[in-house]
Enzyme design. Sequence first.
Site, PDB file in Angstrom:
ATOM      1  N   ASP A 292       0.843  -1.196   0.000  1.00  8.72           N
ATOM      2  CA  ASP A 292       0.000   0.000   0.000  1.00  8.72           C
ATOM      3  C   ASP A 292       0.875   1.242   0.000  1.00  8.72           C
ATOM      4  OD1 ASP A 292       0.807  -0.839   2.500  1.00  8.72           O
ATOM      5  OD2 ASP A 292      -1.167  -0.800   3.400  1.00  8.72           O
TER       6      ASP A 292
ATOM      7  N   GLU B  42      -5.676   3.503   3.721  1.00 10.32           N
ATOM      8  CA  GLU B  42      -6.163   4.162   4.926  1.00 10.32           C
ATOM      9  C   GLU B  42      -7.566   4.745   4.736  1.00 10.32           C
ATOM     10  OE1 GLU B  42      -4.746   3.898   7.674  1.00 10.32           O
ATOM     11  OE2 GLU B  42      -2.684   3.361   7.215  1.00 10.32           O
TER      12      GLU B  42
END
EC number: 3.5.1.47
Length: 374
Positions: free
Chosen positions: A67, A126
């Site tokens: 990520d 997130e």
Amino acid sequence: MNPFIKIRRELHQIPELGFQEYKTQQYLLDYLSKLPQERLEIKKWRTGLFVKIQGIKPKQTIGYRADIDGLPIHEETGLDCLSVHEGRMHACGHDFHMSIALGLITHFVNKAIDDDLLFIFQPAEEGPGGAEPMLKSEIMAGWQPDMIIALHIAPEYPVGSIGVKEGLLFANTSELFIDLKGKGGHAAYPHQTNDMIVAACALVTQLQSVVSRNVDPLDSAVVTIGKITGGTVQNVIAETARLEGTIRTLSAESMARVKDRIIALVNGIETGYQCQAAVDYGSMYHQVYNEEVLTREFIEYAEQRSGIDVIHCKEAMTGEDFGYMLAEIPGFMFWLGVDSEYGLHHAKLNPNEAAIEKAISFIADYLQFKSAQN
């Protein structure tokens, strides 16, 4: 200096929020463009990337996800490589995740293995969530791996250790937003108003009973309200209030039960405080569930490797949208020890960079071992 530590520091300086990772994407592209291109194929997806390395005689495709987004946190580490984006920080280790992935790509473009490898640089982990739409993309449909793995840094574990378990690793998670609207007015005449500060406080108190009285004691759940906003000035009764929080459960059934109970409590607040209420669950992340056979094999491999300490960890209430990928593709996630005094999402998180080289070496060897099995 190890080149991937240098990369980590440069990435640490440019954290960007979900689906705004334009500098990050360009940094990754610039680095990848300098590598041998003969077996390398790159496709952009929004602010993320798919990077495929062709194998010599592939029988499968092995996926690896990293990520790439940061968090809306003002950094307080005092590092030389401090974030140059005010109010933004790589406070969850995604700079580590990217540098490790680039290290693996560099290794395998120069040292071919039999199987194809697919590296996924995923935006918006997130929030609002990049894994699910990336999974559903046309690129993934054409390149979908047969198995997939990922790691997440663990500040509480020492460098040289990994934490992993079969089955459930991370919880089901959901955002929670509750808006209340009543009737404002002068602080001297409360009887002429419907005070939403009072209503919000009452609701927060009632929400504390959801887990203790509506979830099986042998199960686990969390309802946390992390932010309350309401009112304008000290002598005006608030007409509106907003509660923001998170729900985390170890089962989908408990998530549904918790949400049903929250709605019931909010309906009661509407009646009792003569107001209007709206509930929004925002982003929801699927649980991270490690496929048992692959995870057991990985644990056995790691336990035989010198310099790696395997920690048989418990499931955690953390959330990770990698769970969506694991729901469709067999694989697993594991914790990587980075030995930081401060934890994830903390303004002073400072992982030990020695973990980067160890992770690259360990995972490269595992991927080579996995490919050689077929």
